[in-house]
Every structure is written in structure tokens, then in C-alpha cells.
Design a protein around this motif. Sequence first.
Motif, mmCIF file in Angstrom:
data_model
loop_
_atom_site.group_PDB
_atom_site.id
_atom_site.type_symbol
_atom_site.label_atom_id
_atom_site.label_comp_id
_atom_site.label_asym_id
_atom_site.label_seq_id
_atom_site.Cartn_x
_atom_site.Cartn_y
_atom_site.Cartn_z
ATOM 1 N N ILE A 31 0.774 -9.234 -9.235
ATOM 2 C CA ILE A 31 1.566 -8.321 -8.413
ATOM 3 C C ILE A 31 1.355 -6.882 -8.877
ATOM 4 N N ALA A 32 1.397 -6.666 -10.194
ATOM 5 C CA ALA A 32 1.206 -5.317 -10.740
ATOM 6 C C ALA A 32 -0.156 -4.753 -10.350
ATOM 7 N N LEU A 33 -1.194 -5.562 -10.452
ATOM 8 C CA LEU A 33 -2.537 -5.095 -10.115
ATOM 9 C C LEU A 33 -2.668 -4.798 -8.620
ATOM 10 N N ALA A 34 -2.123 -5.658 -7.777
ATOM 11 C CA ALA A 34 -2.172 -5.404 -6.336
ATOM 12 C C ALA A 34 -1.422 -4.121 -5.995
ATOM 13 N N GLY A 35 -0.298 -3.906 -6.639
ATOM 14 C CA GLY A 35 0.449 -2.666 -6.427
ATOM 15 C C GLY A 35 -0.341 -1.448 -6.862
ATOM 16 N N PHE A 36 -1.066 -1.583 -7.971
ATOM 17 C CA PHE A 36 -1.898 -0.472 -8.430
ATOM 18 C C PHE A 36 -2.971 -0.144 -7.400
ATOM 19 N N PHE A 37 -3.636 -1.162 -6.885
ATOM 20 C CA PHE A 37 -4.663 -0.917 -5.868
ATOM 21 C C PHE A 37 -4.059 -0.269 -4.625
ATOM 22 N N ALA A 38 -2.863 -0.696 -4.235
ATOM 23 C CA ALA A 38 -2.189 -0.097 -3.078
ATOM 24 C C ALA A 38 -1.853 1.361 -3.351
ATOM 25 N N ALA A 39 -1.365 1.650 -4.555
ATOM 26 C CA ALA A 39 -1.034 3.040 -4.919
ATOM 27 C C ALA A 39 -2.296 3.894 -4.990
ATOM 28 N N ALA A 40 -3.365 3.344 -5.549
ATOM 29 C CA ALA A 40 -4.616 4.092 -5.676
ATOM 30 C C ALA A 40 -5.173 4.455 -4.298
ATOM 31 N N ILE A 42 -3.674 5.488 -1.854
ATOM 32 C CA ILE A 42 -3.007 6.681 -1.311
ATOM 33 C C ILE A 42 -2.817 7.763 -2.380
ATOM 34 N N GLY A 43 -3.576 7.652 -3.466
ATOM 35 C CA GLY A 43 -3.559 8.691 -4.498
ATOM 36 C C GLY A 43 -2.333 8.713 -5.383
ATOM 37 N N LEU A 44 -1.640 7.591 -5.503
ATOM 38 C CA LEU A 44 -0.410 7.547 -6.288
ATOM 39 C C LEU A 44 -0.524 6.653 -7.515
ATOM 40 N N GLU A 45 -1.739 6.442 -8.023
ATOM 41 C CA GLU A 45 -1.904 5.507 -9.128
ATOM 42 C C GLU A 45 -1.171 5.930 -10.393
ATOM 43 N N ARG A 46 -1.189 7.201 -10.746
ATOM 44 C CA ARG A 46 -0.477 7.622 -11.961
ATOM 45 C C ARG A 46 1.032 7.435 -11.797
ATOM 46 N N ARG A 47 1.546 7.845 -10.661
ATOM 47 C CA ARG A 47 2.980 7.678 -10.391
ATOM 48 C C ARG A 47 3.354 6.196 -10.443
ATOM 49 N N VAL A 49 1.822 3.730 -12.107
ATOM 50 C CA VAL A 49 1.790 3.243 -13.490
ATOM 51 C C VAL A 49 3.028 3.715 -14.250
ATOM 52 N N GLU A 50 3.385 4.984 -14.110
ATOM 53 C CA GLU A 50 4.551 5.506 -14.821
ATOM 54 C C GLU A 50 5.819 4.756 -14.423
ATOM 55 N N HIS A 51 6.043 4.559 -13.137
ATOM 56 C CA HIS A 51 7.268 3.918 -12.676
ATOM 57 C C HIS A 51 7.297 2.430 -13.007
ATOM 58 N N VAL A 52 6.193 1.753 -12.780
ATOM 59 C CA VAL A 52 6.170 0.311 -13.023
ATOM 60 C C VAL A 52 6.245 0.018 -14.518
ATOM 61 N N ALA A 74 9.476 1.327 -3.851
ATOM 62 C CA ALA A 74 10.091 2.445 -3.125
ATOM 63 C C ALA A 74 10.109 3.713 -3.976
ATOM 64 N N SER A 75 10.323 3.563 -5.292
ATOM 65 C CA SER A 75 10.367 4.751 -6.155
ATOM 66 C C SER A 75 9.004 5.427 -6.259
ATOM 67 N N VAL A 76 7.959 4.683 -5.967
ATOM 68 C CA VAL A 76 6.598 5.225 -6.025
ATOM 69 C C VAL A 76 6.141 5.728 -4.671
ATOM 70 N N GLY A 77 6.567 5.055 -3.608
ATOM 71 C CA GLY A 77 6.096 5.393 -2.269
ATOM 72 C C GLY A 77 5.039 4.417 -1.767
ATOM 73 N N VAL A 78 5.081 3.191 -2.277
ATOM 74 C CA VAL A 78 4.155 2.138 -1.868
ATOM 75 C C VAL A 78 4.956 1.064 -1.136
ATOM 76 N N SER A 79 4.434 0.611 -0.016
ATOM 77 C CA SER A 79 5.149 -0.407 0.757
ATOM 78 C C SER A 79 4.789 -1.808 0.283
#
Length: 132
Positions: A31-40, A42-47, A49-52, A74-79
Amino acid sequence: RYLVLDAAREAHRHGVPFGRIVDPLGDGVAIALAGFFAAAAIGLERRYVEHVMAGIWSRGLSLTRPVELDRLLASVGVSRRALEAQRANASNEETLKANEAALSRYDLWGVPTVLVDDRAVWGQDRLWQCRE
């Protein structure tokens, strides 16, 4: 045990909250890795990682509990939809295998591996070796 002690020491040294840990091994890692790919995507990978990582390492949040996962996303902006799409994306598996192969060239595994130029170390207490 070493990883937790190392992380606790570094968190304390840098004033980062630490202590309420939920180990994400198993499905939580996927789940964490899939979320990272989703954040990446849209350019939110650092955000992300910090939040998760704060959720996992200091707030006791589990990525396998839907309510807690949704709160972190939601705190990151990833659906959740974007995360699920990345879980189904087969090319992510190729990326992960390439990363594992790169780590094995240095006889290292997982977090917290740091690679600077061609020098790799494992553990925050070894960062000084990257500066030499």
C-alpha cells in the motif's frame, strides 16, 4: 531492533516526533509503495513520504486500516482511486525489481539505504561516510 534504535536516535537528534510505530510489513508495504507511485505521478512524493512516515513512525497509524489510510492520503492530496490504480500498474513491479537489483549490487537492502554517487550506506548513522 537496530533500525528502530537508529531511527529513534536520529529523530531525537533532529527534533522529529517518534515512537508510536505501526510496522507496515506485509500488505502495508504494498500500500505504501502504491501510494508513493500515485504521489510521484503528481509531484507530491516528498510530501507523501513525510506524511506517511510520520503516520507510521510517530502517530501509530496503519496503512491497512482504511480510515487511517484515507486520512493520510487526504493530508497529502492523493486519492484512494489513484493509489488503487498504482496497485494495479504492472510497470511498478519492474521499477521495484530494478531497485532491489541496485541495492543488491551494494549488498544492502531496504530502508534506510542512502546512495550518493557510487557510495551506498545503510543507516542514518553512516551518512558521514557519504561526505568523505
